[in-house]
Design a protein around this motif. Structure first.
Motif, PDB file in Angstrom:
ATOM      1  N   ARG A  64      -3.211 -27.646  15.394  1.00 38.43           N
ATOM      2  CA  ARG A  64      -4.041 -26.444  15.416  1.00 38.43           C
ATOM      3  C   ARG A  64      -3.584 -25.487  16.522  1.00 38.43           C
ATOM      4  N   LEU A  65      -3.280 -26.034  17.698  1.00 38.11           N
ATOM      5  CA  LEU A  65      -2.806 -25.216  18.812  1.00 38.11           C
ATOM      6  C   LEU A  65      -1.497 -24.529  18.451  1.00 38.11           C
ATOM      7  N   ILE A  66      -0.581 -25.252  17.857  1.00 41.51           N
ATOM      8  CA  ILE A  66       0.708 -24.672  17.468  1.00 41.51           C
ATOM      9  C   ILE A  66       0.504 -23.567  16.435  1.00 41.51           C
ATOM     10  N   ARG A  67      -0.369 -23.797  15.459  1.00 40.95           N
ATOM     11  CA  ARG A  67      -0.645 -22.762  14.452  1.00 40.95           C
ATOM     12  C   ARG A  67      -1.249 -21.518  15.094  1.00 40.95           C
ATOM     13  N   ASP A  68      -2.188 -21.717  16.017  1.00 42.99           N
ATOM     14  CA  ASP A  68      -2.818 -20.574  16.682  1.00 42.99           C
ATOM     15  C   ASP A  68      -1.804 -19.772  17.490  1.00 42.99           C
ATOM     16  N   VAL A  69      -0.949 -20.459  18.219  1.00 45.01           N
ATOM     17  CA  VAL A  69       0.069 -19.778  19.026  1.00 45.01           C
ATOM     18  C   VAL A  69       1.050 -19.047  18.117  1.00 45.01           C
ATOM     19  N   ARG A  70       1.444 -19.676  17.033  1.00 45.33           N
ATOM     20  CA  ARG A  70       2.374 -19.046  16.089  1.00 45.33           C
ATOM     21  C   ARG A  70       1.746 -17.786  15.488  1.00 45.33           C
ATOM     22  N   SER A  71       0.487 -17.882  15.109  1.00 46.03           N
ATOM     23  CA  SER A  71      -0.216 -16.739  14.544  1.00 46.03           C
ATOM     24  C   SER A  71      -0.292 -15.588  15.549  1.00 46.03           C
ATOM     25  N   GLU A  72      -0.610 -15.915  16.790  1.00 47.49           N
ATOM     26  CA  GLU A  72      -0.688 -14.888  17.839  1.00 47.49           C
ATOM     27  C   GLU A  72       0.677 -14.240  18.076  1.00 47.49           C
ATOM     28  N   MET A  73       1.726 -15.041  18.054  1.00 48.33           N
ATOM     29  CA  MET A  73       3.074 -14.492  18.244  1.00 48.33           C
ATOM     30  C   MET A  73       3.436 -13.553  17.101  1.00 48.33           C
ATOM     31  N   GLN A  74       3.051 -13.919  15.871  1.00 50.08           N
ATOM     32  CA  GLN A  74       3.330 -13.043  14.735  1.00 50.08           C
ATOM     33  C   GLN A  74       2.587 -11.715  14.875  1.00 50.08           C
ATOM     34  N   LYS A  75       1.334 -11.763  15.332  1.00 46.69           N
ATOM     35  CA  LYS A  75       0.571 -10.527  15.545  1.00 46.69           C
ATOM     36  C   LYS A  75       1.241  -9.645  16.587  1.00 46.69           C
ATOM     37  N   GLN A  76       1.674 -10.264  17.689  1.00 48.72           N
ATOM     38  CA  GLN A  76       2.329  -9.496  18.750  1.00 48.72           C
ATOM     39  C   GLN A  76       3.648  -8.909  18.271  1.00 48.72           C
ATOM     40  N   LEU A  77       4.396  -9.670  17.489  1.00 44.62           N
ATOM     41  CA  LEU A  77       5.660  -9.178  16.946  1.00 44.62           C
ATOM     42  C   LEU A  77       5.408  -7.987  16.021  1.00 44.62           C
ATOM     43  N   TYR A  78       4.367  -8.090  15.198  1.00 44.78           N
ATOM     44  CA  TYR A  78       4.006  -6.989  14.309  1.00 44.78           C
ATOM     45  C   TYR A  78       3.643  -5.741  15.112  1.00 44.78           C
ATOM     46  N   GLN A  79       2.827  -5.914  16.161  1.00 47.60           N
ATOM     47  CA  GLN A  79       2.426  -4.779  16.989  1.00 47.60           C
ATOM     48  C   GLN A  79       3.636  -4.137  17.664  1.00 47.60           C
ATOM     49  N   THR A  80       4.557  -4.964  18.168  1.00 54.93           N
ATOM     50  CA  THR A  80       5.769  -4.450  18.808  1.00 54.93           C
ATOM     51  C   THR A  80       6.594  -3.644  17.811  1.00 54.93           C
ATOM     52  N   HIS A  81       6.743  -4.194  16.613  1.00 52.95           N
ATOM     53  CA  HIS A  81       7.518  -3.511  15.571  1.00 52.95           C
ATOM     54  C   HIS A  81       6.851  -2.192  15.190  1.00 52.95           C
ATOM     55  N   LYS A  82       5.533  -2.222  15.047  1.00 60.01           N
ATOM     56  CA  LYS A  82       4.764  -1.032  14.691  1.00 60.01           C
ATOM     57  C   LYS A  82       4.901   0.040  15.783  1.00 60.01           C
ATOM     58  N   THR A  83       4.823  -0.383  17.042  1.00 59.99           N
ATOM     59  CA  THR A  83       4.958   0.544  18.170  1.00 59.99           C
ATOM     60  C   THR A  83       6.349   1.160  18.201  1.00 59.99           C
ATOM     61  N   ARG A  84       7.354   0.341  17.986  1.00 58.41           N
ATOM     62  CA  ARG A  84       8.725   0.877  17.992  1.00 58.41           C
ATOM     63  C   ARG A  84       8.924   1.912  16.906  1.00 58.41           C
ATOM     64  N   LYS A  85       8.376   1.655  15.717  1.00 58.39           N
ATOM     65  CA  LYS A  85       8.505   2.630  14.638  1.00 58.39           C
ATOM     66  C   LYS A  85       7.829   3.937  15.034  1.00 58.39           C
ATOM     67  N   GLY A  86       6.654   3.830  15.670  1.00 56.79           N
ATOM     68  CA  GLY A  86       5.938   5.025  16.111  1.00 56.79           C
ATOM     69  C   GLY A  86       6.716   5.792  17.157  1.00 56.79           C
ATOM     70  N   VAL A  87       7.327   5.094  18.096  1.00 55.26           N
ATOM     71  CA  VAL A  87       8.125   5.728  19.150  1.00 55.26           C
ATOM     72  C   VAL A  87       9.336   6.411  18.547  1.00 55.26           C
ATOM     73  N   ASN A  88       9.990   5.758  17.601  1.00 54.49           N
ATOM     74  CA  ASN A  88      11.163   6.363  16.966  1.00 54.49           C
ATOM     75  C   ASN A  88      10.791   7.639  16.222  1.00 54.49           C
ATOM     76  N   LYS A  89       9.652   7.644  15.557  1.00 53.58           N
ATOM     77  CA  LYS A  89       9.203   8.861  14.858  1.00 53.58           C
ATOM     78  C   LYS A  89       8.959   9.971  15.868  1.00 53.58           C
ATOM     79  N   TYR A  90       8.299   9.628  16.967  1.00 56.20           N
ATOM     80  CA  TYR A  90       8.002  10.622  18.000  1.00 56.20           C
ATOM     81  C   TYR A  90       9.289  11.196  18.571  1.00 56.20           C
TER      82      TYR A  90
END
Length: 97
Positions: A64-90
């Motif tokens: 359960r701990l490994i799944r939770d950490v993996r899920s959190e890492m995926q969310k952070q990776l998504y946010q980073t990717h989303k932010t980079r796309k926004g910065v590139n557009k700007y």
């Protein structure tokens, strides 16, 4: 039949890794002991079965701990990717003539 002392040692190591939130150690313990874990079966001795139940609960907590950490890492990776796309557009708009 499996080695009960190894089961007890593995349970303690997994519990400590969960407490420390040491994902690498949990994965290593599970990987190194995969064959052993698959050989665990109920026994006639109720005390031994209680130790097996305890190990199962610890193992489930580790998973359960490994799944939770993996899920959190995926969310952070998504946010980073989303932010980079926004910065590139700007940047594109900023430097447009």
């Amino acid at each position: 039949m499996f080695d009960m002392s190894h089961l007890i040692t593995l349970s303690a190591a997994l519990e400590q890794s969960i407490t420390d939130r040491d994902i690498d150690q949990i994965q290593q313990l599970c990987e190194d002991n995969n064959r052993f874990i698959l050989t665990i079966e109920p026994l006639d001795d109720p005390a031994a079965n209680e130790k097996i139940r305890h190990f199962i609960l610890v193992h489930q907590s580790a998973i359960r701990l490994i799944r939770d950490v993996r899920s959190e890492m995926q969310k952070q990776l998504y946010q980073t990717h989303k932010t980079r796309k926004g910065v590139n557009k700007y940047k594109g708009v900023k430097h447009a003539e």
